[in-house]
Design an enzyme around this catalytic site. Structure first.
Site, short mmCIF file in Angstrom:
data_model
loop_
_atom_site.label_atom_id
_atom_site.label_comp_id
_atom_site.label_asym_id
_atom_site.label_seq_id
_atom_site.Cartn_x
_atom_site.Cartn_y
_atom_site.Cartn_z
N THR A 125 0.83 -1.21 0.00
CA THR A 125 0.00 0.00 0.00
C THR A 125 0.86 1.26 0.00
O THR A 125 1.99 1.24 0.52
CB THR A 125 -0.91 0.00 1.25
OG1 THR A 125 -1.43 1.31 1.45
CG2 THR A 125 -0.15 -0.38 2.52
N ASP A 126 0.30 2.34 -0.53
CA ASP A 126 1.02 3.62 -0.48
C ASP A 126 1.15 4.14 0.95
O ASP A 126 1.93 5.06 1.22
CB ASP A 126 0.32 4.67 -1.37
CG ASP A 126 -1.11 4.99 -0.96
OD1 ASP A 126 -1.64 4.34 -0.04
OD2 ASP A 126 -1.71 5.89 -1.58
N GLU A 127 0.36 3.54 1.88
CA GLU A 127 0.41 4.03 3.27
C GLU A 127 1.76 3.79 3.93
O GLU A 127 2.06 4.39 4.95
CB GLU A 127 -0.74 3.42 4.08
CG GLU A 127 -2.08 3.83 3.50
CD GLU A 127 -3.28 3.51 4.38
OE1 GLU A 127 -3.15 3.49 5.61
OE2 GLU A 127 -4.36 3.28 3.80
N TYR A 153 -1.49 -0.36 11.18
CA TYR A 153 -1.72 -1.01 9.89
C TYR A 153 -0.56 -0.75 8.94
O TYR A 153 0.05 -1.69 8.41
CB TYR A 153 -3.04 -0.53 9.27
CG TYR A 153 -3.15 -0.84 7.78
CD1 TYR A 153 -3.25 -2.16 7.33
CD2 TYR A 153 -3.12 0.18 6.82
CE1 TYR A 153 -3.32 -2.45 5.98
CE2 TYR A 153 -3.19 -0.10 5.47
CZ TYR A 153 -3.29 -1.42 5.05
OH TYR A 153 -3.35 -1.71 3.70
N LYS A 157 2.32 -3.32 7.31
CA LYS A 157 2.53 -3.52 5.87
C LYS A 157 3.98 -3.17 5.50
O LYS A 157 4.60 -3.83 4.66
CB LYS A 157 1.56 -2.65 5.05
CG LYS A 157 0.09 -3.04 5.17
CD LYS A 157 -0.23 -4.42 4.62
CE LYS A 157 -0.14 -4.49 3.11
NZ LYS A 157 -0.57 -5.82 2.59
#
Ligand code: NAD
Ligand code: TYD
Length: 339
Positions: A125-127, A153, A157
């Protein structure tokens, strides 16, 4: 070609299963999913009888079960979607995020090392890049942007991503990683912004916008994400990270107002509630690398994609009604009742 798709009973994984079975009629697709609250077997009903499809209900953290599946199926590829995926839940209970997202990833990669694999693909994810300031619209996440996470979260990741790159460097495992922006489309679990607002609006319930609603997300139609992963697993370079996003930045409040407009509901349903802890301000992907190397471009414009998505929720109440009338009610009460 035999591909294990983990998390295939969830939102993006199920869309990917449909895409692959449709596009590659001679591939064997095995969905490995333990059916957490976010996994829904009814989603996969249309492909359950497809002879090229198999569903296996096990956890990616269960080493014996994963090894047994590898012995049975001799997969050529693993595409790992399985994860705990909701930021708000990770703030309430980080532990399961570490177990699934980090340990689960290591268990899958250990099996890949033991039995051999052509490609292990990590859906990230870009997060993992943290967030960008609202007053610097010139800044975007590239593949070399440092990892800098905000939530349990995104940290889990990021931990998984680092492990994937370490398995490549240390053991020569043939890996790729894709980091995508926020997805929307069919089968999106009702806890996430867009389906939550659609379903609440349909019930004339308050639309809970966190903080002032000024946070920006970069939205991509789920099918475009699936097509990008398809390109990366077939043509992407081993050991590389590919960012996926369609330059579609929107403020949360504008999305919620658009949903009200499309459904003919009053904006007076909008309720500003206490902000998310550590709330990321802005995500924005620079997709130049995947465009230049693999020729990927998003095909669905947001204006069309959001209409299709709203129509899908209107046409598929039988999919989401059992979800929102079940255990989800306790979750909603806990997260939103006194917010
Ligand atoms: P989701 O929550 O809708 O689905 C997750 C699926 O994984 C569910 O079917 C669940 O049952 C399964 N799962 C969870 N724990 C498991 C375990 N231990 N073993 C086997 N299966 C397990 O998630 P999603 O939105 O479809 O996201 C899929 C992946 O894409 C995740 O890795 C997520 O981090 C990533 N991602 C999501 C977005 C987004 O906007 N939704 C954007 C970028 C990346
Ligand atoms: P979400 O769909 O949870 O995705 P992510 O946090 O991974 O980006 O949330 C998208 C944005 O919408 C995020 O800025 C938080 C906000 N949001 C609300 O304002 N209200 C809500 O009820 C939810 C679920 C999210």
């Amino acid at each position: 070609m035999t591909i294990i798709v983990t998390g295939g009973a969830g939102f993006i994984g199920s869309n990917f299963v449909f895409h692959m079975l449709n596009k590659y009629p001679d591939y064997r697709i095995i969905c490995l999913d333990c059916l957490t609250y976010a996994g829904n077997l009814s989603t996969l009903e249309p492909v359950m009888d497809n002879p090229n499809f198999r569903f296996v209900k096990e956890s990616i953290t269960d080493r014996a079960a994963v090894e047994k599946l590898f012995e049975e199926e001799h997969p050529d590829m693993v595409v790992n979607f399985a994860a705990e995926s909701h930021v708000d839940r990770s703030i309430e209970n980080p532990q399961v995020f570490l177990d699934t997202n980090i340990i689960g990833t290591s268990v899958l990669m250990d099996a890949c090392r033991k039995y051999g694999i052509k490609r292990y693909h990590q859906v990230s994810t870009d997060e993992v890049y943290g967030d960008l300031p609202l007053d610097r619209p010139d800044l975007f996440f590239t593949e070399t942007t440092p990892i800098h996470t905000s939530s349990p979260y995104s940290s889990s990741k990021a931990g998984a991503d680092l492990l994937v790159l370490a398995y490549h460097r240390t053991y020569g495992l043939p890996v790729t990683i894709s980091r995508c922006s926020n997805n929307y489309g069919p089968y999106h679990f009702p806890e996430k912004l867009i389906p939550l607002m659609i379903i609440n609006a349909l019930h004339d319930k308050p639309l809970p916008v966190y903080g002032e609603g000024l946070n920006v997300r970069d939205w991509l139609y789920v099918e475009d994400h699936c097509k990008a992963i398809d390109l990366v697993i077939h043509n992407g370079r081993v050991g590389e990270v590919y960012n996926i996003g369609g330059h579609n930045e929107m403020r949360n409040i504008d999305i919620v107002k658009l949903i009200c407009k499309e459904l003919g509901k009053p904006e007076s349903l909008i309720t500003y509630v206490t902000d998310r802890k550590g709330h990321d301000m802005r995500y924005a992907i620079d997709p130049t690398k995947i465009h230049n190397e693999l020729g990927w471009l998003p095909e669905t414009m947001f204006a069309d994609g959001i209409k299709k998505t709203i129509k899908w929720y209107l046409d598929n109440e039988s999919w989401w009604e059992p979800i929102v009338s079940g255990e989800y009610q306790n979750y909603y009460e806990k997260m939103y009742a006194n917010r």
